[in-house]
Design a protein around this motif. Structure first.
Motif, PDB file in Angstrom:
ATOM      1  N   PRO A  11       0.812  -1.220   0.000  1.00  0.00           N
ATOM      2  CA  PRO A  11       0.000   0.000   0.000  1.00  0.00           C
ATOM      3  C   PRO A  11       0.848   1.275   0.000  1.00  0.00           C
ATOM      4  N   SER A  12       1.951   1.276   0.741  1.00  0.00           N
ATOM      5  CA  SER A  12       2.826   2.452   0.771  1.00  0.00           C
ATOM      6  C   SER A  12       3.491   2.669  -0.587  1.00  0.00           C
ATOM      7  N   ALA A  13       3.944   1.574  -1.215  1.00  0.00           N
ATOM      8  CA  ALA A  13       4.554   1.688  -2.543  1.00  0.00           C
ATOM      9  C   ALA A  13       3.543   2.209  -3.553  1.00  0.00           C
ATOM     10  N   LEU A  14       2.308   1.730  -3.459  1.00  0.00           N
ATOM     11  CA  LEU A  14       1.255   2.162  -4.372  1.00  0.00           C
ATOM     12  C   LEU A  14       0.930   3.640  -4.175  1.00  0.00           C
ATOM     13  N   ASN A  15       0.786   4.065  -2.922  1.00  0.00           N
ATOM     14  CA  ASN A  15       0.467   5.463  -2.636  1.00  0.00           C
ATOM     15  C   ASN A  15       1.585   6.390  -3.100  1.00  0.00           C
ATOM     16  N   ARG A  16       2.828   5.966  -2.887  1.00  0.00           N
ATOM     17  CA  ARG A  16       3.957   6.787  -3.317  1.00  0.00           C
ATOM     18  C   ARG A  16       3.981   6.905  -4.838  1.00  0.00           C
ATOM     19  N   HIS A  17       3.685   5.800  -5.504  1.00  0.00           N
ATOM     20  CA  HIS A  17       3.674   5.810  -6.967  1.00  0.00           C
ATOM     21  C   HIS A  17       2.582   6.741  -7.500  1.00  0.00           C
ATOM     22  N   ALA A  21       3.631   9.744  -9.859  1.00  0.00           N
ATOM     23  CA  ALA A  21       3.541   9.405 -11.283  1.00  0.00           C
ATOM     24  C   ALA A  21       2.639  10.375 -12.032  1.00  0.00           C
ATOM     25  N   ASN A  22       2.956  10.546 -13.308  1.00  0.00           N
ATOM     26  CA  ASN A  22       2.093  11.268 -14.234  1.00  0.00           C
ATOM     27  C   ASN A  22       1.052  10.279 -14.750  1.00  0.00           C
ATOM     28  N   THR A  23      -0.212  10.455 -14.379  1.00  0.00           N
ATOM     29  CA  THR A  23      -1.232   9.467 -14.721  1.00  0.00           C
ATOM     30  C   THR A  23      -1.475   9.381 -16.223  1.00  0.00           C
ATOM     31  N   ASN A  24      -1.001  10.375 -16.964  1.00  0.00           N
ATOM     32  CA  ASN A  24      -1.136  10.326 -18.416  1.00  0.00           C
ATOM     33  C   ASN A  24       0.037   9.603 -19.084  1.00  0.00           C
ATOM     34  N   GLN A  25       1.018   9.212 -18.245  1.00  0.00           N
ATOM     35  CA  GLN A  25       2.240   8.629 -18.781  1.00  0.00           C
ATOM     36  C   GLN A  25       1.985   7.288 -19.452  1.00  0.00           C
ATOM     37  N   SER A  26       1.150   6.438 -18.842  1.00  0.00           N
ATOM     38  CA  SER A  26       0.992   5.081 -19.344  1.00  0.00           C
ATOM     39  C   SER A  26      -0.340   4.517 -18.902  1.00  0.00           C
ATOM     40  N   SER A  27      -0.867   3.626 -19.708  1.00  0.00           N
ATOM     41  CA  SER A  27      -2.096   2.933 -19.333  1.00  0.00           C
ATOM     42  C   SER A  27      -1.785   1.678 -18.528  1.00  0.00           C
ATOM     43  N   PHE A  28      -0.515   1.428 -18.253  1.00  0.00           N
ATOM     44  CA  PHE A  28      -0.119   0.219 -17.530  1.00  0.00           C
ATOM     45  C   PHE A  28      -0.151   0.468 -16.030  1.00  0.00           C
ATOM     46  N   GLY A  29      -0.640  -0.511 -15.280  1.00  0.00           N
ATOM     47  CA  GLY A  29      -0.573  -0.454 -13.827  1.00  0.00           C
ATOM     48  C   GLY A  29      -1.783   0.203 -13.194  1.00  0.00           C
ATOM     49  N   ILE A  30      -1.717   0.325 -11.875  1.00  0.00           N
ATOM     50  CA  ILE A  30      -2.795   0.929 -11.098  1.00  0.00           C
ATOM     51  C   ILE A  30      -2.736   2.440 -11.273  1.00  0.00           C
ATOM     52  N   ALA A  31      -3.826   3.037 -11.689  1.00  0.00           N
ATOM     53  CA  ALA A  31      -3.826   4.468 -11.994  1.00  0.00           C
ATOM     54  C   ALA A  31      -4.418   5.309 -10.872  1.00  0.00           C
ATOM     55  N   ASP A  32      -5.073   4.674  -9.901  1.00  0.00           N
ATOM     56  CA  ASP A  32      -5.715   5.466  -8.843  1.00  0.00           C
ATOM     57  C   ASP A  32      -5.665   4.692  -7.538  1.00  0.00           C
ATOM     58  N   GLY A  33      -6.296   5.226  -6.524  1.00  0.00           N
ATOM     59  CA  GLY A  33      -6.274   4.593  -5.208  1.00  0.00           C
ATOM     60  C   GLY A  33      -7.366   3.566  -4.998  1.00  0.00           C
ATOM     61  N   PHE A  40      -0.768  -7.557  -3.348  1.00  0.00           N
ATOM     62  CA  PHE A  40      -0.562  -7.604  -4.789  1.00  0.00           C
ATOM     63  C   PHE A  40      -0.798  -6.217  -5.378  1.00  0.00           C
ATOM     64  N   ALA A  41       0.021  -5.847  -6.374  1.00  0.00           N
ATOM     65  CA  ALA A  41      -0.196  -4.596  -7.112  1.00  0.00           C
ATOM     66  C   ALA A  41       0.585  -4.653  -8.416  1.00  0.00           C
ATOM     67  N   VAL A  42       0.199  -3.806  -9.364  1.00  0.00           N
ATOM     68  CA  VAL A  42       0.864  -3.702 -10.659  1.00  0.00           C
ATOM     69  C   VAL A  42       1.229  -2.239 -10.882  1.00  0.00           C
ATOM     70  N   LEU A  43       2.506  -1.970 -11.146  1.00  0.00           N
ATOM     71  CA  LEU A  43       2.969  -0.595 -11.297  1.00  0.00           C
ATOM     72  C   LEU A  43       3.923  -0.465 -12.480  1.00  0.00           C
ATOM     73  N   GLY A  44       3.956   0.712 -13.080  1.00  0.00           N
ATOM     74  CA  GLY A  44       5.044   1.083 -13.967  1.00  0.00           C
ATOM     75  C   GLY A  44       6.132   1.742 -13.142  1.00  0.00           C
ATOM     76  N   ASN A  45       7.208   2.166 -13.785  1.00  0.00           N
ATOM     77  CA  ASN A  45       8.217   2.917 -13.040  1.00  0.00           C
ATOM     78  C   ASN A  45       7.787   4.376 -12.937  1.00  0.00           C
ATOM     79  N   GLU A  46       8.340   5.071 -11.944  1.00  0.00           N
ATOM     80  CA  GLU A  46       8.028   6.483 -11.754  1.00  0.00           C
ATOM     81  C   GLU A  46       8.910   7.303 -12.690  1.00  0.00           C
ATOM     82  N   PRO A  47       8.342   7.968 -13.695  1.00  0.00           N
ATOM     83  CA  PRO A  47       9.155   8.701 -14.675  1.00  0.00           C
ATOM     84  C   PRO A  47       9.887   9.866 -14.029  1.00  0.00           C
ATOM     85  N   GLY A  48      11.107  10.108 -14.513  1.00  0.00           N
ATOM     86  CA  GLY A  48      11.868  11.255 -14.040  1.00  0.00           C
ATOM     87  C   GLY A  48      12.776  10.975 -12.864  1.00  0.00           C
ATOM     88  N   LEU A  49      12.620   9.817 -12.214  1.00  0.00           N
ATOM     89  CA  LEU A  49      13.489   9.482 -11.086  1.00  0.00           C
ATOM     90  C   LEU A  49      14.779   8.860 -11.611  1.00  0.00           C
TER      91      LEU A  49
END
Length: 304
Positions: A11-17, A21-33, A40-49
């Motif tokens: 949950p902490s990793a998801l909230n931080r992401h 994250a720019n929600t317009n960056q990708s359609s992959f992964g969890i886009a909201d809370g 279990f969760a599915v994420l892309g990488n955080e752009p710009g880091l």
């Protein structure tokens, strides 16, 4: 002494992401809370880091790199993440990354072992899937055909997570099991084409680095590790240099520095308490050691 050290959960990793994250960056992964699973969760990488401070998690990650690169540290392994590769991050180790390229694109599945063992797979089966060859960095190159099928598999997992249709958790468990078998297939293929395991020198250096991971808090010198391995300090220095390009003492000190970064960024311990935990004579000695690596002292690091 306080023992409060932060271990990152899903949950902490998801909230931080979601926050970064720019929600317009990708359609992959969890886009909201809206996702409420803590195993279990599915994420892309955080752009710009470009880098990430050392963390320890209570979950596994299976990460597909589609583009770009970064330098990854997982326990005693330091390796390059490259396009068309898959790697595993285990909760057993501290992990960090640096030098991420601007075009880095990762697909990540985060999960606890319990997600698969809860009324689904026997624990020994899951353990076998997660215990890939411990002698090698947990990253495996993929042929183009495998990349295409794995990318599709990750995206199917992502879609299933977003849509949350009937039986979605059961389907996610099936898809994750498929993913773990594909990762193990890639591991076997890499080992089949590798000759490094034939080298006694490589095996000794691996044993040294594993010893450093296990005993860096108590063993501080090259001689102490050489004694554990029943070889001379000179020979240990030579083979570590040949295999890694690093000085053996630097390998020991780098592991201590990684632990120091982790404790400074993920705990409520004071600098004095961290110095004691790392078995330095005093906090001044620890501060001098840390500054040699970081270029600034621990107090300044805490303020970054």
């Amino acid at each position: 002494m306080s023992n409060k050290i932060t271990v990152l959960d899903i949950p902490s990793a998801l909230n931080r992401h979601i926050a970064n994250a720019n929600t317009n960056q990708s359609s992959f992964g969890i886009a909201d809370g809206g996702w409420n699973q803590d195993d279990f969760a599915v994420l892309g990488n955080e752009p710009g880091l470009t880098h990430g401070l050392p963390i320890k998690t209570d979950y596994y990650s299976v990460i597909l790199c589609l583009n770009g690169s970064c330098k990854k540290t997982i326990g005693h392994f330091v390796f390059e993440v490259y396009p068309n590769s898959i790697h595993l991050v285990s909760p057993a180790y501290i992990t960090s990354f640096e030098d991420a390229s601007d075009d880095l694109l990762l697909y990540q599945v985060l999960f606890k072992k319990e997600f698969l063992t809860h009324n689904f797979l026997k624990e020994n089966i899951v353990d076998n899937l997660l215990e890939v060859n411990p002698d090698y960095p947990p990253i495996y190159g993929l042929p183009q055909k495998a990349v295409i099928s794995l990318k599709a598999l990750y995206e199917k997992i992502s879609d299933e997570s977003r849509e949350k249709g009937a039986f979605h958790l059961q389907i996610l468990r099936l898809l994750l099991t498929d993913l773990l078998y594909e990762m193990n297939r890639a591991c076997e293929s890499c080992l089949l084409h590798s000759t490094r395991h034939l080298s006694k020198q490589y095996q000794l250096v691996y044993k040294f680095k594993k010893l450093v991971e296990d005993k860096f808090l108590t063993l501080k010198t090259v001689q102490e590790y050489a004694d554990e391995l029943f070889i001379s300090a000179k020979y240990l220095t030579e083979i570590v240099k040949n295999e890694t390009g690093q000085n053996a003492l630097h390998v020991i000190h780098n592991r201590m520095y990684l632990e120091a970064q982790y404790l400074l960024s993920s705990s409520g311990l004071s600098i004095k308490e961290i110095a004691e935990r790392l078995n330095f004579d005093n906090s001044s000695h620890f501060s001098r050691f840390f500054k040699r690596f970081a270029g600034y002292n621990p107090t300044e690091f805490k303020q970054l």
